[in-house]
Design a protein around this motif. Structure first.
Motif, short mmCIF file in Angstrom:
data_model
loop_
_atom_site.label_atom_id
_atom_site.label_comp_id
_atom_site.label_asym_id
_atom_site.label_seq_id
_atom_site.Cartn_x
_atom_site.Cartn_y
_atom_site.Cartn_z
N ARG A 37 0.64 -0.97 0.41
CA ARG A 37 -0.23 -0.16 -0.08
C ARG A 37 0.73 1.01 -0.16
N ILE A 38 1.80 1.52 0.68
CA ILE A 38 2.87 2.52 0.88
C ILE A 38 3.92 2.74 -0.28
N PHE A 39 4.07 2.03 -1.09
CA PHE A 39 4.82 1.45 -2.19
C PHE A 39 3.89 1.87 -3.37
N LYS A 40 2.51 1.79 -3.10
CA LYS A 40 1.54 1.38 -4.33
C LYS A 40 1.94 0.42 -5.49
N VAL A 41 2.35 -0.60 -4.60
CA VAL A 41 3.16 -1.78 -5.46
C VAL A 41 2.07 -2.70 -6.57
N SER A 42 2.39 -2.22 -8.46
CA SER A 42 1.03 -2.67 -8.51
C SER A 42 0.97 -4.50 -8.59
N SER A 43 -0.55 -4.88 -8.91
CA SER A 43 -0.95 -6.23 -8.37
C SER A 43 -0.13 -7.34 -9.38
N PHE A 44 0.22 -6.59 -10.61
CA PHE A 44 1.31 -7.50 -11.73
C PHE A 44 2.66 -8.61 -10.73
N VAL A 45 3.27 -6.60 -10.36
CA VAL A 45 4.40 -7.60 -9.55
C VAL A 45 4.43 -8.09 -7.92
N LEU A 46 3.93 -7.58 -7.35
CA LEU A 46 3.32 -8.87 -6.06
C LEU A 46 2.02 -8.08 -5.62
N PRO A 47 0.66 -8.87 -5.60
CA PRO A 47 -0.21 -8.15 -5.21
C PRO A 47 -0.23 -8.60 -3.60
N PRO A 48 -0.61 -7.36 -2.78
CA PRO A 48 -1.41 -7.97 -1.10
C PRO A 48 -2.17 -8.72 -1.04
N PRO A 49 -1.86 -9.03 0.69
CA PRO A 49 -2.07 -10.85 0.87
C PRO A 49 -3.87 -10.07 0.60
N SER A 50 -4.58 -8.98 0.58
CA SER A 50 -5.51 -9.20 0.39
C SER A 50 -6.44 -9.49 -0.53
N ALA A 51 -5.61 -8.98 -1.84
CA ALA A 51 -6.17 -9.42 -2.76
C ALA A 51 -5.68 -11.04 -2.72
N VAL A 52 -4.31 -11.39 -2.56
CA VAL A 52 -4.31 -12.87 -2.63
C VAL A 52 -5.38 -13.87 -2.21
N ALA A 53 -6.06 -13.35 -0.84
CA ALA A 53 -6.55 -13.28 0.64
C ALA A 53 -8.58 -14.01 -0.93
N VAL A 54 -8.48 -12.64 -1.56
CA VAL A 54 -10.16 -12.67 -2.66
C VAL A 54 -9.44 -13.76 -3.42
N ALA A 55 -7.97 -13.88 -4.54
CA ALA A 55 -7.88 -14.89 -5.46
C ALA A 55 -8.28 -16.62 -4.80
N MET A 56 -7.63 -16.65 -3.68
CA MET A 56 -7.77 -17.90 -2.70
C MET A 56 -9.25 -18.47 -2.72
N TRP A 57 -10.31 -17.33 -2.40
CA TRP A 57 -11.35 -17.45 -1.95
C TRP A 57 -12.48 -18.03 -3.71
N GLU A 58 -11.72 -16.81 -4.74
CA GLU A 58 -12.91 -17.34 -6.17
C GLU A 58 -12.31 -18.61 -6.44
N TYR A 59 -10.83 -19.29 -6.19
CA TYR A 59 -10.73 -19.77 -7.07
C TYR A 59 -10.61 -21.28 -5.79
N ARG A 60 -10.77 -21.12 -4.93
CA ARG A 60 -11.18 -22.79 -3.83
C ARG A 60 -11.47 -23.86 -4.21
N GLY A 61 -12.37 -23.72 -5.36
CA GLY A 61 -12.49 -25.08 -5.85
C GLY A 61 -10.87 -25.51 -6.63
#
Ligand SMILES: Nc1ncnc2c1ncn2[C@@H]1O[C@H](COP(=O)(O)OP(=O)(O)OP(=O)(O)O)[C@@H](O)[C@H]1O
Ligand SMILES: [Mg+2]
Lengths: 261, 262
Positions: free
Chosen positions: B34-58
């Protein structure tokens, strides 16, 4: 006397080459006799034990035990060492039963007659003052208790020959004297032949019928002393002048052996 | 004026510490993103990873199960082969001297390089994954079992031999029990290696498994899914390691009597 254990002109070098550990060693121990071997450190006392039990074979000379020439580990002996060498994953009782899992005829009978053997082990434990300790692991026992258990393991299969290599070396003086009495009584009760290696001259004189003094490496017997003190011996005997004289005499031999080295 | 040493961390603290450190790790990660505004393409934040995990849980669950299965199969073979070879090496100086250089050389080969060969032999599928898991994980088992056997105290051996014990007796009564702590210690290492092996093979030569899922995610530039798969891998890795650690404690309590690491 027909010797039970005899080494005649035995020379042995580990690995077959180099300076021998024992050289021209001759010693004879009668059946039921209690022999002690004393000598400077590194002179080959443990080597003599290994030769007599068939764990090592000499380059020259003859070793016989119970009338037969030794060509393989003799199966009639029990051994105990300076450190107790109990197996830590077995309870004390199971450690005691170990020789019975190896030695015939017990090996074949152990499974069906387990109760009988367990009773025998427990009786032995009681004899050395470890009553009820059988279900403890060795590492839950004190050093002296482990040493007692190790003695029991050496005795459980009722060997005709008991080999003790400085079994009390690591113990305090009181425990040591207590175990002297244990060994004394076991020897008296079973008429087993005992060979004891020790650094402690008082121990040798108190326990043995005969004491052998070894020279510095390469080891040979330089003196042999009959101990005429009457049996059964009480610990009090160690404070008599007679006793001190024998200890003193043996001390002279050892000092001589050390200075000759 | 007390001369008593400061007490170590309490039991409670020790139990909570792993959770605190783990949560802290993810918080720092999130903060950096968040602080360095890292692009999600380079390093997604854990929150985004968590969303992806839920989305692709199957798919994540399905492919994790597949990877676990491959890992356990390869590991199982490695345990059997490792014990047999370890006993042979520990019991015979000749076998040890003869085979050790080969074993070391074999262990030094990166197993990624072996996967193509396995594919040529067995085709794409479960065989390369299981075999890679096996090949990568059996070495520590062999070495540890062999060490346990080869380091029998000479005095214990003397006691046994003086009783007339055969070599086989000594191996069975002393060698194998005493190598068990080494063996179970090596299982913790081996199972994580097996896991790495199966993921590598799946990445290159499979249609299933977390490795394969990652290969496809990276081809699609689906970075959050890639990270979600990594986290899933990490969680599964901790679980299998913990399972081995529990097994170790259960079976070889006698070897862990020191308070050294308390
Ligand atoms: N396994 C072995 N390999 C090679 N040399 C050995 C081995 N064991 C003993 N020796 C050598 O043989 C000699 C005699 O050793 P031994 O163990 O018999 O002495 P010892 O009289 O029992 O000594 P200590 O009283 O210190 O126990 C020593 O000089 C030692 O270096
Ligand atoms: Mg010695």
């Amino acid at each position: 006397m027909v010797p039970f254990v005899s080494l005649t002109g035995v020379t042995h070098a580990y690995g077959g080459t180099g300076a021998p550990a024992v050289d021209g060693m001759t010693i004879a121990v009668g059946e039921g006799e209690f022999a002690a071997i004393v000598g400077p450190s590194g002179c080959g006392k443990s080597t003599v034990m290994k030769l007599a039990t068939g764990l090592q074979f000499p380059q020259a000379g003859v070793v016989t035990v119970a009338g037969a020439r030794v060509g393989a580990p003799v199966k009639i002996s029990g051994m105990a060492f300076q450190n107790p060498t109990l197996l830590p994953w077995r309870t004390t009782l199971d450690n005691l039963l170990l020789p019975l899992e190896i030695v015939q005829p017990h090996r074949g009978r152990l499974r069906r007659h387990r109760d009988e053997y367990v009773a025998r082990a427990e009786a032995l434990l009681e004899q050395v003052g470890l009553k009820g300790m059988g279900n403890k692991f060795p590492w839950q026992l004190s050093g002296g208790m482990q040493q007692r258990a190790s003695l029991c393991r050496a005795l459980i299969h009722e060997p005709q020959l008991l080999m003790l290599d400085e079994p009390f070396g690591a113990l305090d003086a009181f425990t040591r004297e207590e175990l002297w009495c244990v060994i004394r009584d076991l020897h008296a009760a079973r008429k087993v032949t005992v060979i004891l290696v020790t650094h402690d001259l008082r121990e040798a004189v108190f326990l043995a019928d005969r004491v052998f003094c070894m020279s510095a490496r390469p080891g040979r017997i330089i003196a042999e002393r009959e101990i005429g003190l009457p049996r059964p011996r009480d610990l009090e005997v160690t404070y008599t002048p007679e006793f001190s004289d024998i200890v003193h005499e043996l001390r002279g031999h050892i000092a001589h052996a050390r200075s000759a080295a | 004026m007390s001369t008593v040493a400061a007490p170590g961390p309490s039991k409670m603290a020790l139990a909570v510490a792993p959770w605190v450190f783990t949560v802290g790790f993810f918080l720092v990660w999130e903060a950096i993103c968040r602080i360095f505004k890292v692009s999600s393409f380079v390093l997604p934040p854990p929150s985004a990873v968590a969303v992806a995990m839920w989305e692709y849980r199957g798919p994540l669950a399905f492919h994790s199960a597949h990877t676990l299965w491959m890992t356990l199969a390869g590991f199982g073979i490695a345990v059997v082969a490792g014990i047999l070879l370890g006993v042979a090496l520990g019991a015979s100086r000749l076998v040890h001297a003869g085979s050790y250089p080969l074993l070391v050389a074999f262990n030094a080969i990166p197993k990624v390089a072996v996967v193509p060969i396995l594919v040529i032999w067995f085709g794409v599928g479960w065989m390369p994954a299981v075999l890679t898991a096996f090949l990568i994980s059996f070495f520590p088992i062999v070495v540890n079992v062999a060490t346990g056997l080869a380091t029998i105290e000479p005095e214990v051996e003397d006691v046994m031999r003086a009783l007339g014990a055969s070599k086989l007796d000594i191996i069975a009564k002393v060698g194998i029990p005493r190598s068990m702590p080494y063996f179970f210690g090596s299982l913790k290492v081996a199972i994580t290696l097996a896991y790495v092996g199966s993921v590598i093979a799946e990445y290159n030569a499979s249609n299933y498994g977390i490795g394969n899922l990652m290969a496809r995610a990276s081809a699609d530039f689906n970075v959050p899914l890639l990270f979600a798969a990594l986290v899933a891998l990490g969680i599964l890795g901790v679980i299998i390691y913990a399972a081995m650690a529990v097994l170790e404690r259960r079976t070889t309590g006698w070897a862990q009597r020191s308070n050294f690491a308390a």
